[in-house]
Scaffold this motif. Structure first.
Motif, PDB file in Angstrom:
ATOM      1  N   GLY A 108     -35.978  13.330  50.409  1.00 41.68           N
ATOM      2  CA  GLY A 108     -36.114  11.999  49.819  1.00 41.68           C
ATOM      3  C   GLY A 108     -36.008  10.910  50.855  1.00 41.68           C
ATOM      4  N   SER A 124     -34.730  14.029  45.739  1.00 46.02           N
ATOM      5  CA  SER A 124     -35.558  14.973  44.993  1.00 46.02           C
ATOM      6  C   SER A 124     -35.332  16.389  45.501  1.00 46.02           C
ATOM      7  CB  SER A 124     -37.040  14.600  45.124  1.00 46.02           C
ATOM      8  OG  SER A 124     -37.284  13.293  44.643  1.00 46.02           O
ATOM      9  N   SER A 145     -40.788  12.492  53.532  1.00 46.03           N
ATOM     10  CA  SER A 145     -39.410  12.449  53.028  1.00 46.03           C
ATOM     11  C   SER A 145     -38.470  13.127  54.024  1.00 46.03           C
ATOM     12  CB  SER A 145     -39.313  13.154  51.671  1.00 46.03           C
ATOM     13  OG  SER A 145     -40.068  12.474  50.695  1.00 46.03           O
TER      14      SER A 145
END
Length: 459
Positions: A108, A124, A145
């Protein structure tokens, strides 16, 4: 009579939804780490034509009978995700990895500071291990990410520091380049004398002083020197295997030169400076131009001391890596000696999630340990765009742990997980779904014909 049409329409909608799920599964048959979905039907609403009653044992009473119900077709019961692990596929990138187990990667946007609560982090979950390193030294996935895990504890994970040999300096060694004397036989070579060792050279000009020193080095590098710079058969095992010479200026007028000597046993480099005696441009000449020596330059030899000649100072041993218990974005650590991040040239990811890099000096550098997230109820996860999952309210306990080879799994470096779509099963489901759709459409057609007959009877 129109109930059958309602049931047929409901069946059409349900089968169309199932066909949508099948189509999505087939479309993602080559999507890394894709998890297939299964569509589950359930009965539609029912109405009672005759309600059920219980029987009575009283005189003259009737026994009980069951209810008579009419249904209104089928509808969606659930769409569940199959989280079984897909087959491994080799990758040419050593930073790619897959999870052989039930865990998830934690990825993330940047979270400032360390943390240990996955649910409140807003990050996530992912099963796709396509990882790279960005320009700031962070490990990221192919959607940009950050990848989270455990950083080495400060003071651990340092590589071994190479030995630096002790040295002494032997000063005031004269250097002299001479051309053949007048009347010398043809082919007589120029000579150079350093540290009292006279060596024939291949130079033909005073401007080739650097080449003359190289000729001297070629000869001396195969010999032994005593502490006074004199050639001897043996000198405590010291063996010069490489000597490079670089000069500030090449030509007749030289200010300084540097000899770099590498001792074979110690494997270390020693620099020595040839300094000019006297002042002024002529006083800096290192040559005899045929009219007598001009200036008396000297060379300082730097060599290992006798007791440290073969091994140098004690090595500073490396410290085994220990990893923190809190989560942070994985980043290449800083070399304490240089203050810069290690220049990693190759990578390896171990089964326990530890990321090992090899720097330009061929040292093994522990970079970090990838975290895996254990989810009590994976079907409670909610799918996001791409291949991310968000933690839903029905996931149960969500905990980040270090890969341990248990149910959460281990990592396989240089490998990516293929989709777990079973094409044979999907095609068979597609056939049965198509037939179900046709049958429901036929119900609608037959119902329409019956209604048409009813209308015609009125005429």
């Amino acid at each position: 009579m129109v109930r059958s049409m309602i049931a047929g329409v409901a069946g059409l909608k349900a089968h169309q939804s199932k066909l949508d799920v099948i189509g999505n599964n087939i479309a993602n048959v080559n999507t890394w780490s894709f998890k297939s979905f299964s569509y589950n039907f359930q009965d539609g609403m029912y109405t009672n034509s005759i309600s059920s009653t219980g029987g009575s044992q009283l005189a003259g009473a009737a026994g009980g009978h069951n209810a008579s119900q009419v249904g209104y077709g089928s509808k969606l019961s659930s769409i569940s995700t199959e989280f079984n692990t897909g087959a491994p596929a080799p990758s040419s990138n050593n930073l790619d990895c897959m999870i052989d187990g039930t865990g998830f990667f934690l990825v993330g946007n940047m979270v400032n500071g360390a943390f240990d609560n996955v649910e409140s982090s807003g990050l996530s979950l992912s099963r796709v291990g396509i990882f790279r390193v960005d320009n700031n030294g962070y490990m990221v996935d192919n959607q940009g990410s950050y990848v989270y895990g455990y950083a080495p504890i400060e003071g651990t994970g340092t590589p071994e520091t190479p030995a630096s040999a002790s040295s002494v300096t032997i000063k005031d060694v004269p250097v002299k380049l001479e051309k053949p004397a007048q009347g010398a036989a043809a082919g007589t070579k120029w000579t150079i004398t350093i540290a009292g060792v006279k060596v024939d050279t291949n130079v033909t000009s005073v401007n080739d002083f650097e080449d003359a020193v190289n000729d001297w080095v070629t000869y001396v590098s195969k010999q032994k020197l005593d502490e006074n710079g004199k050639l001897v058969p043996e000198c405590n095992g010291l063996d010069f295997t490489k000597v490079n010479v670089s000069l500030d200026r090449i030509g007749r007028y030289l200010n300084s030169a540097t000899l770099t000597i590498t001792a074979k046993e110690a494997g270390d480099t020693f620099a020595t400076t040839i300094g000019a005696a006297g002042t002024g441009i002529y006083g800096a000449m290192f040559v005899n131009d045929g009219n007598g020596p001009v200036g008396t330059p000297n060379v300082d030899f730097v060599e290992p001391v006798e007791d440290g000649r073969n091994q140098g100072n004690d090595l500073i041993p490396g410290v085994a890596a220990e990893y923190a218990d809190e989560l942070t974005a994985i980043r290449i650590p800083i070399d304490e000696q240089t203050g810069q991040r290690y220049d990693i040239q190759s990578w390896r990811i171990n089964e326990d999630g530890t990321i090992m890099g090899t720097d330009r000096n061929n040292r093994t550098i522990p970079v970090g340990q990838i975290a895996l997230v254990s989810v009590e109820n994976p079907n409670g996860l909610e799918k996001q765009d791409g291949y991310y999952y968000s933690v839903g309210p029905n996931c149960g306990d969500v905990e980040a742990i270090k890969p341990n080879g248990g149910p959460v799994g281990k990592l396989l470096g240089g490998t990516l997980e293929m989709a777990n779509v079973d094409l044979a099963n999907e095609f068979s489901n597609m056939i049965t779904t198509q037939r179900g759709f046709q049958a429901n459409s036929k119900i609608i057609t037959v119902t329409d014909e019956m209604l048409q007959e009813l209308v015609n009877m009125k005429r």
